[in-house]
Design a protein around this motif. Structure first.
Motif, PDB file in Angstrom:
ATOM      1  N   HIS A 123       8.431 -12.901 -31.783  1.00 58.33           N
ATOM      2  CA  HIS A 123       7.550 -12.035 -32.573  1.00 58.33           C
ATOM      3  C   HIS A 123       7.016 -10.876 -31.735  1.00 58.33           C
ATOM      4  CE1 HIS A 123       6.724 -15.707 -35.330  1.00 58.33           C
ATOM      5  NE2 HIS A 123       7.514 -14.858 -35.969  1.00 58.33           N
ATOM      6  N   THR A 126       9.785  -8.215 -31.044  1.00 50.32           N
ATOM      7  CA  THR A 126      10.245  -7.467 -32.216  1.00 50.32           C
ATOM      8  C   THR A 126       9.120  -6.775 -32.982  1.00 50.32           C
ATOM      9  OG1 THR A 126      10.119  -9.516 -33.526  1.00 50.32           O
ATOM     10  CG2 THR A 126      12.276  -8.942 -32.576  1.00 50.32           C
ATOM     11  N   HIS A 127       7.908  -6.781 -32.444  1.00 52.40           N
ATOM     12  CA  HIS A 127       6.762  -6.128 -33.112  1.00 52.40           C
ATOM     13  C   HIS A 127       6.470  -6.739 -34.478  1.00 52.40           C
ATOM     14  CE1 HIS A 127       6.864  -2.925 -30.048  1.00 52.40           C
ATOM     15  NE2 HIS A 127       8.154  -2.839 -30.269  1.00 52.40           N
ATOM     16  N   THR A 128       6.633  -8.035 -34.583  1.00 57.41           N
ATOM     17  CA  THR A 128       6.366  -8.714 -35.864  1.00 57.41           C
ATOM     18  C   THR A 128       5.268  -9.770 -35.728  1.00 57.41           C
ATOM     19  OG1 THR A 128       8.178 -10.292 -35.420  1.00 57.41           O
ATOM     20  CG2 THR A 128       8.726  -8.345 -36.738  1.00 57.41           C
ATOM     21  N   SER A 129       4.456  -9.680 -34.666  1.00 52.39           N
ATOM     22  CA  SER A 129       3.444 -10.715 -34.407  1.00 52.39           C
ATOM     23  C   SER A 129       2.201 -10.579 -35.281  1.00 52.39           C
ATOM     24  CB  SER A 129       3.011 -10.672 -32.937  1.00 52.39           C
ATOM     25  OG  SER A 129       2.292  -9.472 -32.677  1.00 52.39           O
ATOM     26  N   GLY A 167       5.769 -12.556 -38.431  1.00 50.78           N
ATOM     27  CA  GLY A 167       7.049 -12.502 -39.140  1.00 50.78           C
ATOM     28  C   GLY A 167       7.002 -11.891 -40.517  1.00 50.78           C
ATOM     29  N   GLU A 168       5.807 -11.490 -40.972  1.00 52.67           N
ATOM     30  CA  GLU A 168       5.668 -10.942 -42.330  1.00 52.67           C
ATOM     31  C   GLU A 168       6.150  -9.497 -42.428  1.00 52.67           C
ATOM     32  OE1 GLU A 168       4.616 -12.378 -45.358  1.00 52.67           O
ATOM     33  OE2 GLU A 168       5.050 -14.159 -44.148  1.00 52.67           O
ATOM     34  N   LYS A 169       5.954  -8.715 -41.353  1.00 52.41           N
ATOM     35  CA  LYS A 169       6.395  -7.321 -41.380  1.00 52.41           C
ATOM     36  C   LYS A 169       6.624  -6.809 -39.966  1.00 52.41           C
ATOM     37  CE  LYS A 169       3.212  -4.106 -42.218  1.00 52.41           C
ATOM     38  NZ  LYS A 169       2.085  -3.324 -42.810  1.00 52.41           N
ATOM     39  N   PHE A 170       7.312  -5.683 -39.885  1.00 49.30           N
ATOM     40  CA  PHE A 170       7.507  -4.983 -38.611  1.00 49.30           C
ATOM     41  C   PHE A 170       6.446  -3.899 -38.512  1.00 49.30           C
ATOM     42  CE2 PHE A 170       9.007  -1.118 -36.526  1.00 49.30           C
ATOM     43  CZ  PHE A 170       9.387  -1.592 -35.275  1.00 49.30           C
ATOM     44  N   ASP A 171       5.689  -3.893 -37.423  1.00 48.49           N
ATOM     45  CA  ASP A 171       4.686  -2.861 -37.200  1.00 48.49           C
ATOM     46  C   ASP A 171       4.578  -2.647 -35.691  1.00 48.49           C
ATOM     47  OD1 ASP A 171       2.764  -0.973 -37.642  1.00 48.49           O
ATOM     48  OD2 ASP A 171       1.136  -2.374 -38.076  1.00 48.49           O
ATOM     49  N   LEU A 283      12.774 -10.476 -41.263  1.00 49.47           N
ATOM     50  CA  LEU A 283      11.412 -10.933 -41.512  1.00 49.47           C
ATOM     51  C   LEU A 283      11.448 -12.280 -42.224  1.00 49.47           C
ATOM     52  CD1 LEU A 283       9.943  -7.540 -42.828  1.00 49.47           C
ATOM     53  CD2 LEU A 283       9.685  -8.503 -40.535  1.00 49.47           C
TER      54      LEU A 283
END
Length: 357
Positions: A123, A126-129, A167-171, A283
C-alpha cells in the motif's frame, strides 16, 4: 566511373545522416528553449539516451546566478520525488534478502502505528495506504527547518485521520515513502542514506549522487532558485530530514542514466523483483491504476513508458523511459519556475518517432 558514383553516393548518405542528426538536435534545442531561455538566470540540463548511451546532453542557463557559473551536463541537482524510485528499489532489495515482504503489514515493523495491521508495504509503495500526506498538513511549517529523525517524521503524521481505507483508491502520498524509509532503516540496520549509497549508488557507479545536504561541499552543485516579480531569489531553506526518503536525493543526468542501465541489466534487482516495480496494480474493487513501485506506468502515444517527476524547493525533475526502444530522457531544472515535465515527455516523443522500429 563506377568508383566516382560510389564515392558520390556515400558522401550523399553521410551528409544526409549528418543533416538529419542536426535537424533532430535542432528540434530538441528549440523545444527546450521555449521554457529554458534565460541565459543569465537558472536553467536546466537534459539528456537523451538510446540503448544505454547518450545521444544528446546539453545544459542551459546558470548553476549559480550570483557567481555567473554555467550549468554543465555534469551539474548535480536535487531530484525531489524521483527519490521514490530508489526507495522502492531498496525495499525490493530487502525483500530479495528475505528481510521483509511487500505484503507484510507495517505493524510488523512499527508496532504502535495506528491501524498498522491493515496497511501493507505494498500500500505504501503504490500510494494506496490512505494515510495523511504530511505535505498537506498546515503544521508542516513548524518542522520544515528542524532536524527530524525518521521516527519523528512518522510520529508527525501517523495520528492524523486517514483519507480512506487501505486499497480503496490511488492518491499520491509522500508520507508513505517516509514510512518506507523508516522501515528500510529498521530492517537493514543502516541509515537510509548509507543504504542507498552503499547498495545502489556505489553498485551502479553513481559517483555524482548523494543524500541531499546544504553543509557538504558537493562538486558541480547546481543552486536552487525561485522566481519573484522582481527577479530570482535563492530557494527556501528546508531540512532534508523532512522529505527524507520521499524526496531528498541529489544526482546528475549522467548518473540517472547509470541508474536506468543498472535496472535494465538487473544489477540491483533480479528479473522477478524488477517486474514488480514496473507492474500495474489493482484497487480493492478490481480497478487498475497506473502506478507500480516508484514509477508511473503510462503510455506515450500508445507506447508503454515508465515516468516520474519531482519537485522540491528550487528544483524540478522528470524522467521518461521507453522500454521497447530502450530510450531514456531525463531533465532537471534549478528553478521551480521552470518545469521540465512536459518538455521531457515531448523530447521522448520525438526520440520515439526517430528510433521506433
Amino acid at each position: 566511373m563506377k568508383s566516382y558514383f560510389k564515392i558520390t553516393f556515400l558522401l550523399i548518405v553521410i551528409l544526409s545522416t549528418k543533416t538529419f542528426a542536426q535537424t533532430f538536435e535542432a528540434k530538441i534545442d528549440s523545444l527546450i528553449q521555449t521554457e529554458f531561455n534565460e541565459k543569465h538566470g537558472p536553467g536546466g540540463v537534459f539528456l537523451i539516451a538510446k540503448d544505454g548511451k547518450p545521444i544528446y546532453q546539453k545544459a542551459f542557463g546558470k548553476a549559480n546566478v550570483e557567481l555567473d557559473v554555467d550549468l554543465t551536463s555534469e551539474s548535480v541537482f536535487q531530484i525531489g520525488s524521483m527519490t521514490k524510485q530508489f526507495t522502492a528499489v531498496a525495499v525490493l532489495m530487502l525483500e530479495e534478502q528475505g528481510k521483509l515482504n511487500v505484503n507484510d503489514s507495517i505493524a510488523k515493523y512499527i508496532a504502535d502505528y495506528p491501524a498498522g495491521d491493515k496497511i501493507t508495504i505494498h500500500h505504501l509503495l503504490t500510494h494506496t495506504s490512505g494515510i495523511k500526506d504530511f505535505t498537506k498538513m498546515k503544521t508542516l511549517r513548524d518542522i520544515a527547518q528542524k532536524e527530524m529523525t525518521p521516527k519523528m517524521m512518522v510520529d508527525f503524521f501517523k495520528n492524523e485521520p486517514v483519507d480512506f481505507s487501505p486499497g480503496e483508491k490511488f492518491d499520491y502520498n509522500n508520507s508513505g515513502y517516509v514510512v518506507l524509509g523508516y522501515i528500510i532503516e529498521l530492517v537493514s540496520g543502516e541509515t537510509y542514506e548509507d543504504f542507498i549509497k552503499k547498495h545502489i549508488f556505489e553498485k551502479a557507479g553513481m559517483s555524482q549522487s548523494y543524500y541531499a545536504t546544504d553543509r557538504q561541499v558537493i562538486s558541480k552543485r547546481a543552486y536552487g532558485y525561485h522566481k519573484k516579480e522582481h527577479g530570482f531569489v535563492n530557494k527556501t531553506v528546508i531540512s532534508f530530514s523532512v522529505p527524507f526518503s520521499s524526496g531528498s536525493l541529489m544526482s546528475s543526468v549522467g548518473d540517472m542514466l547509470k541508474w536506468q542501465n543498472a535496472l535494465n541489466k538487473n544489477l540491483l534487482l533480479n528479473a522477478e523483483s524488477t517486474k514488480k516495480a514496473f507492474s500495474k496494480y489493482k484497487l480493492n474493487n478490481g480497478e487498475e491504476f497506473t502506478y507500480g513501485y516508484g514509477w508511473h506506468i503510462k503510455e506515450l502515444n500508445g507506447t508503454p513508458s515508465r515516468e516520474h517527476g519531482g519537485s522540491v524547493f528550487g528544483f524540478k525533475s522528470m524522467g521518461v523511459y521507453i522500454p521497447s526502444e530502450d530510450i531514456y530522457v531525463v531533465g532537471f531544472s534549478n528553478c521551480d519556475c521552470h518545469s521540465p515535465t512536459q518538455i521531457t515527455r515531448d523530447i521522448a516523443d520525438l526520440a520515439l518517432k526517430k528510433y521506433k522500429k
